[in-house]
Design a protein around this motif. Structure first.
Motif, short mmCIF file in Angstrom:
data_model
loop_
_atom_site.label_atom_id
_atom_site.label_comp_id
_atom_site.label_asym_id
_atom_site.label_seq_id
_atom_site.Cartn_x
_atom_site.Cartn_y
_atom_site.Cartn_z
N THR A 198 0.84 -1.19 0.00
CA THR A 198 0.00 0.00 0.00
C THR A 198 0.88 1.25 0.00
OG1 THR A 198 -1.63 -1.24 1.26
CG2 THR A 198 -1.93 1.13 1.14
N SER A 201 2.18 1.84 -3.36
CA SER A 201 1.14 2.39 -4.22
C SER A 201 0.93 3.87 -3.95
CB SER A 201 -0.14 1.60 -4.02
OG SER A 201 -1.27 2.38 -4.26
N ARG A 205 1.92 7.13 -6.50
CA ARG A 205 0.98 8.19 -6.86
C ARG A 205 1.39 9.51 -6.20
NH1 ARG A 205 -4.82 5.94 -5.90
NH2 ARG A 205 -3.88 4.20 -4.82
N LYS B 49 10.52 -1.80 -11.98
CA LYS B 49 10.66 -0.86 -10.87
C LYS B 49 11.76 0.16 -11.12
CE LYS B 49 8.36 -3.10 -7.09
NZ LYS B 49 8.43 -3.66 -5.75
N LYS B 52 10.38 3.37 -12.62
CA LYS B 52 9.63 4.30 -11.77
C LYS B 52 10.54 4.69 -10.61
CE LYS B 52 5.94 6.30 -9.96
NZ LYS B 52 5.33 7.46 -10.56
N VAL B 54 10.67 6.39 -7.85
CA VAL B 54 10.41 6.26 -6.41
C VAL B 54 10.36 4.81 -5.96
CG1 VAL B 54 9.24 8.44 -5.97
CG2 VAL B 54 7.91 6.49 -6.77
N LEU B 55 10.10 3.90 -6.89
CA LEU B 55 9.99 2.49 -6.50
C LEU B 55 11.29 1.72 -6.77
CD1 LEU B 55 6.44 1.56 -7.77
CD2 LEU B 55 7.12 2.28 -5.50
N PHE B 74 2.10 3.44 -12.29
CA PHE B 74 2.55 2.08 -12.00
C PHE B 74 1.39 1.29 -11.39
CE2 PHE B 74 4.88 -1.39 -10.30
CZ PHE B 74 6.12 -1.43 -10.94
N MET B 76 0.19 -2.32 -9.83
CA MET B 76 0.81 -3.53 -9.30
C MET B 76 -0.12 -4.73 -9.40
SD MET B 76 2.86 -1.99 -6.10
CE MET B 76 1.88 -0.59 -5.70
N GLN B 82 -3.37 -2.05 -3.31
CA GLN B 82 -3.02 -0.75 -3.88
C GLN B 82 -4.01 0.32 -3.50
OE1 GLN B 82 -1.81 -0.98 -8.13
NE2 GLN B 82 -2.42 -3.08 -7.84
N ASN B 139 -7.94 0.93 -9.63
CA ASN B 139 -6.52 1.27 -9.52
C ASN B 139 -6.01 1.89 -10.82
OD1 ASN B 139 -6.09 0.34 -6.89
ND2 ASN B 139 -5.93 -1.77 -7.61
N SER B 142 -7.53 5.39 -11.19
CA SER B 142 -6.99 6.44 -10.32
C SER B 142 -5.57 6.82 -10.74
CB SER B 142 -7.04 6.01 -8.85
OG SER B 142 -6.34 4.82 -8.67
N MET B 146 -4.13 10.82 -13.19
CA MET B 146 -2.95 11.68 -13.03
C MET B 146 -2.27 11.97 -14.37
SD MET B 146 -1.43 9.84 -9.63
CE MET B 146 -0.15 11.03 -9.29
#
Lengths: 315, 514
Positions: A198, A201, A205, B49, B52, B54-55, B74, B76, B82, B139, B142, B146
């Motif tokens: 979570t 996720s 975002r 990953k 992206k 941040v991941l 992203f 998952m 999520q 998911n 949303s 963006m």
């Protein structure tokens, strides 16, 4: 879809309830008490219908009687002795009257909270919270998701365990407790593991990158502004009256309603030691404003209903 | 310049000796639909990953990843985890709030997304009321709100049933075609995405083995087992152009066989005569005033066979399994299991049966004789997993570990709920081998599954649950051969051309015989 007062902006709803509940507790003047009580009863019935009537007869009124009696039995102040009990204490009229006043305040506050529950729904509370403390609001929404989620998962876990182990040891309480503890421990591991996803996720975002804005689906309309203005004006008028010691009432050692005035007629009822002073013009205006304030949701609802009828009859 | 440019990327996780990614170079243009495939644990997720920021995992990294945009979405694997908030509308707004947008802007974008995805009716719902497929769609929505320019998806449909997966992939295709968003996806369901993909990247052991268009990829041996049926059949024959879809497959097959109709002979499975579980006139509902989930179900499960229960979403399959496992009790009817037969069930999320810290401890908890444990470990091939925490295992690995626990319990009737969910084809084959060996030991295996291809290959008998009742029940071959929609792609390709062909192997066999 919400209609009438319920459809108004959360600020308007919350402001209204803060006003009536505060004034309901501050004013012990009988007129104010009865106005607030009747307004809350009417609104409650309007919102919940038969259920409210049932609640009033089975809970609210007995509560009122109960508080009155208890106060009368256990308090012994006041000048008007009704009778003396054997241990030397007096049962007095003032104690009963004050008990009734107290009871009325309590049940009125309760009734207002009942109405509050109906009108200020969870998402309105979230809105108000979000405006004030956005971080806390987010935590609360996340928690609101977790509660049913974890409950469901717990059932799933205990069923999985039962289906896998197939043991009949459920009959002993000790075993049942042991199984429950085991399920909770699995649930905790599962929850922690999934919380990582979570949080991924959330970061994916852009959580935490910018300053968060707060989105709400409530729009502040012109009529919201108008009603909020009405409430504010009413609040100011009533507050000034309170500050100037208007609508005064005292129940100990004897009952005095309204403060003493230079002109007007004062009633003295000697037999029960009661003094009723006249109302000043400002006090009369305040009472009118107070009535308007307390009945505001009902007035709005009624107006809307009449409007509908008129529109319908035109078709 | 390409939108994404990966140059000589090498990566190693801390405390691990193996490099997860080896010298990967790849360039992806704007608007491309790229499928990343390869066995589990080949480094697909690690590579995604890295795209992206941040991941991106921490570790030793060499080489470069150059991105021309930072607007990357992203999605998952797990639909549930999520989701952050409790309301659908709030979930849609969550990312936009993080971007610091004003309320009226958010409303506009939300309205757009809700219309594009057709989810207006859900806006006021709680997120936990949605089904798995709906959650994954939320998911996606949303993230799309963006306005990303690149969309990365890590096995987004592996936890979904076939129908929701289809809907999800169709929407994804729309996003790619109508909005021009670059899509990079890892998937096991190549059947559905090969026809729409532009580029396929095959990875093995941290390296890219092949990069080419879908119809060319049939030549790479590594992913042969997960190719779409038409391509798999083609890859054994290699004649003419490579078909990708069922339609192209039929055309190709007709041409290859010169419009002749073939027939293959397989011996028919006899009607079962020995039964282990008998369900008689069962009615079930979850709450007193709820609806009946099972309505008058009667079913006899053959002894010592692999028995499959299939059916659509919410038809009552899992409930039926729970009733057999005795975790739910019907309010009417009877479930008869002979006293000498023991039963045990594995749940859909197998991680729920692990109570101890490592796989080994979990096994020891069930059985104390070391010898037996060693035997099972060897049978399952899980020596390398013993010291790991059960939650650190991949989907296939945890399925194996849980099955090992089930074997230690040694029940006579074994129940599985969606055992192949989220597994890649190699794992599925391994699992099938295990099932076979269990069957040869006389165990009865009952499973609930959506996985048509798997059942067609490995199940002995199939029953379909529809509307709380058993709608059909026969030997698995006949069951799938008689269906038109609910059957394997190979069967759909071969229908009317090669009679009685159910699996790719059947068709290949017939073609090779020619």
């Amino acid at each position: 879809m919400a209609t009438g007062f319920k459809s108004y902006h959360p600020w308007v709803n919350v402001m209204f309830f803060i006003s009536v509940i505060t004034f309901g507790m501050l004013f012990l003047h009988p007129v104010c008490l009865f106005v607030s009580f009747f307004a809350s009863v009417c609104l409650d019935i309007r919102l919940k219908g038969k259920k409210a009537v049932k609640e009033i007869f089975t809970f609210i009124l007995p509560m009122l009687v109960f508080v009155t009696l208890i106060n009368g039995i256990f308090n012994h102040y006041g000048m008007t002795v009704l009778y003396e009990i054997s241990n030397g204490n007096n049962i007095t009229l003032e104690a009963y009257i004050y008990g009734f006043v107290l009871g009325l305040t309590v049940v009125t506050t309760m009734l207002w909270f009942f109405c509050f529950n109906e009108i200020v729904t969870a998402d309105k509370i979230m809105f108000v919270l979000g405006k004030g403390i956005p971080k806390l609001a987010l935590v609360v929404t996340m928690a609101l998701r977790f509660v049913p989620l974890y409950r469901k998962k717990y059932t799933e876990i205990s069923q999985a365990q039962k289906g896998f182990m197939q043991s009949d040891d459920d009959k002993k309480i000790l075993n049942r407790i042991r199984n429950a503890v085991k399920s909770v421990s699995i649930l905790v591991t599962w929850a922690l593991e999934n919380a990582i996803q979570t949080s991924d996720s959330m970061r994916a975002r852009s959580y935490g990158e910018n300053k968060r804005s707060f989105y709400s689906r409530f729009r502040f309309t012109k009529s919201d502004g108008f009603v909020l203005l009405l409430i504010t004006i009413a609040d100011i008028v009533v507050a000034i009256c309170k500050l100037k010691d208007g609508l005064y009432a005292s129940y100990n050692p004897y009952v005095i309603i309204n403060s003493q005035k230079a002109d007007g007629i004062t009633y003295l009822i000697k037999e029960i030691n009661m003094m009723i002073n006249p109302l000043s013009t400002f006090e009369i205006v305040t009472i009118a404003v107070y009535i308007l304030l307390c009945f505001l949701p009902l007035i709005i609802d009624l107006k809307e209903e009449l409007n509908w009828r008129r529109l319908k009859s035109k078709i | 310049m390409a939108q994404i440019e990966i140059k000589n990327l090498t990566f190693r996780y801390p405390l691990e000796e193996k490099t997860a990614l080896k010298n990967i170079s790849l360039s992806i243009d704007e608007g491309e639909y790229v499928v990343l495939c390869g066995k589990s644990g080949c480094g697909k997720t690690t590579l995604l990953k890295h795209l992206k920021t941040v991941l991106a995992p921490k570790g030793k990294k060499e080489g470069k990843v150059v991105l021309s945009t930072d607007k990357i979405g992203f999605v998952m694997q797990d639909p549930e985890n999520q989701i952050v908030t409790d309301k659908v509308w709030h979930e849609l707004a969550f990312g936009l709030e993080n971007m610091g947008l004003k309320s009226n802007e958010i409303t506009v974008r939300m309205a757009e997304m809700a219309t594009f995805f057709g989810i207006e009716e859900w806006l006021d719902k709680n997120t936990n009321e949605l089904s798995g497929g709906q959650k994954q769609m939320l998911n996606l929505a949303s993230i799309m709100s963006m306005h990303p320019e690149i969309l990365i998806l890590d096995e987004p449909t592996s936890q979904l049933d076939p129908v929701s997966a289809e809907t999800f992939l169709t929407t994804l295709d729309r996003i790619n075609k109508e909005l021009g968003v670059t899509v990079i996806i890892t998937e096991h369901r190549l059947e559905e995405i090969f026809p729409v993909a532009d580029k396929v990247v095959v990875m093995d052991d941290g390296e890219t083995v092949a990069v080419s268009s879908p119809s060319e990829i049939g030549k790479v041996d590594i992913i042969k087992s997960s190719l779409p049926s038409a391509m798999r059949i083609y890859s054994e024959i290699r004649k003419g152009d490579c078909p990708v879809t069922v339609r192209e497959g039929r055309k190709w097959l007709r041409e290859t066989l010169d419009n002749q109709v073939e027939e293959i002979k397989k011996e028919e499975k006899k009607k079962p005569d020995d039964f282990s579980v008998e369900i008689r006139d069962v009615f079930f509902r979850y709450s007193k005033n709820g609806e009946d989930i099972l309505k008058d179900i009667s079913l006899k499960i053959p002894k010592g066979e692999i028995f499959a229960i299939t059916g659509g979403n919410g038809a009552g399959k899992s409930t039926l399994l729970k009733i057999i496992a005795k975790t739910e009790v019907p309010y009417k009817g009877k479930v008869k299991i002979p006293k000498n037969l023991r039963i045990a069930a594995l749940p859909q999320d197998v991680r729920l049966v692990f109570t101890e810290k490592t796989v080994e401890l979990n096994l020891k908890k069930i059985c104390s004789t070391d010898e037996k444990i060693r035997e099972i470990i060897q049978l399952m091939g899980i020596e390398n997993l013993l010291s790991k925490h059960p939650y650190d295992l991949s989907g296939g690995e945890s399925q194996k570990a849980a099955t090992a626990m089930l074997l230690l319990k040694n029940p006579d009737i074994m129940l599985f709920d969606e055992p192949t969910k989220g597994l890649d084809n190699d794992f599925k084959e391994e699992f099938a081998v295990i099932l076979r060996s269990l069957k040869s030991k006389g165990k009865t295996i009952v499973m609930v599954s959506h996985d048509v291809e798997f059942l067609a290959k490995h199940a002995d008998y199939c029953a379909m649950v529809f509307d709380g009742k058993i709608s059909s029940y026969s030997a698995a071959r006949e069951f799938f051969l008689s269906n038109v929609f609910y059957t394997t792609s190979a069967c759909r390709i071969a229908k009317g051309i090669v009679r009685n062909a159910l699996t790719c192997e059947d068709v290949i066999e017939c073609l090779k015989a020619k």
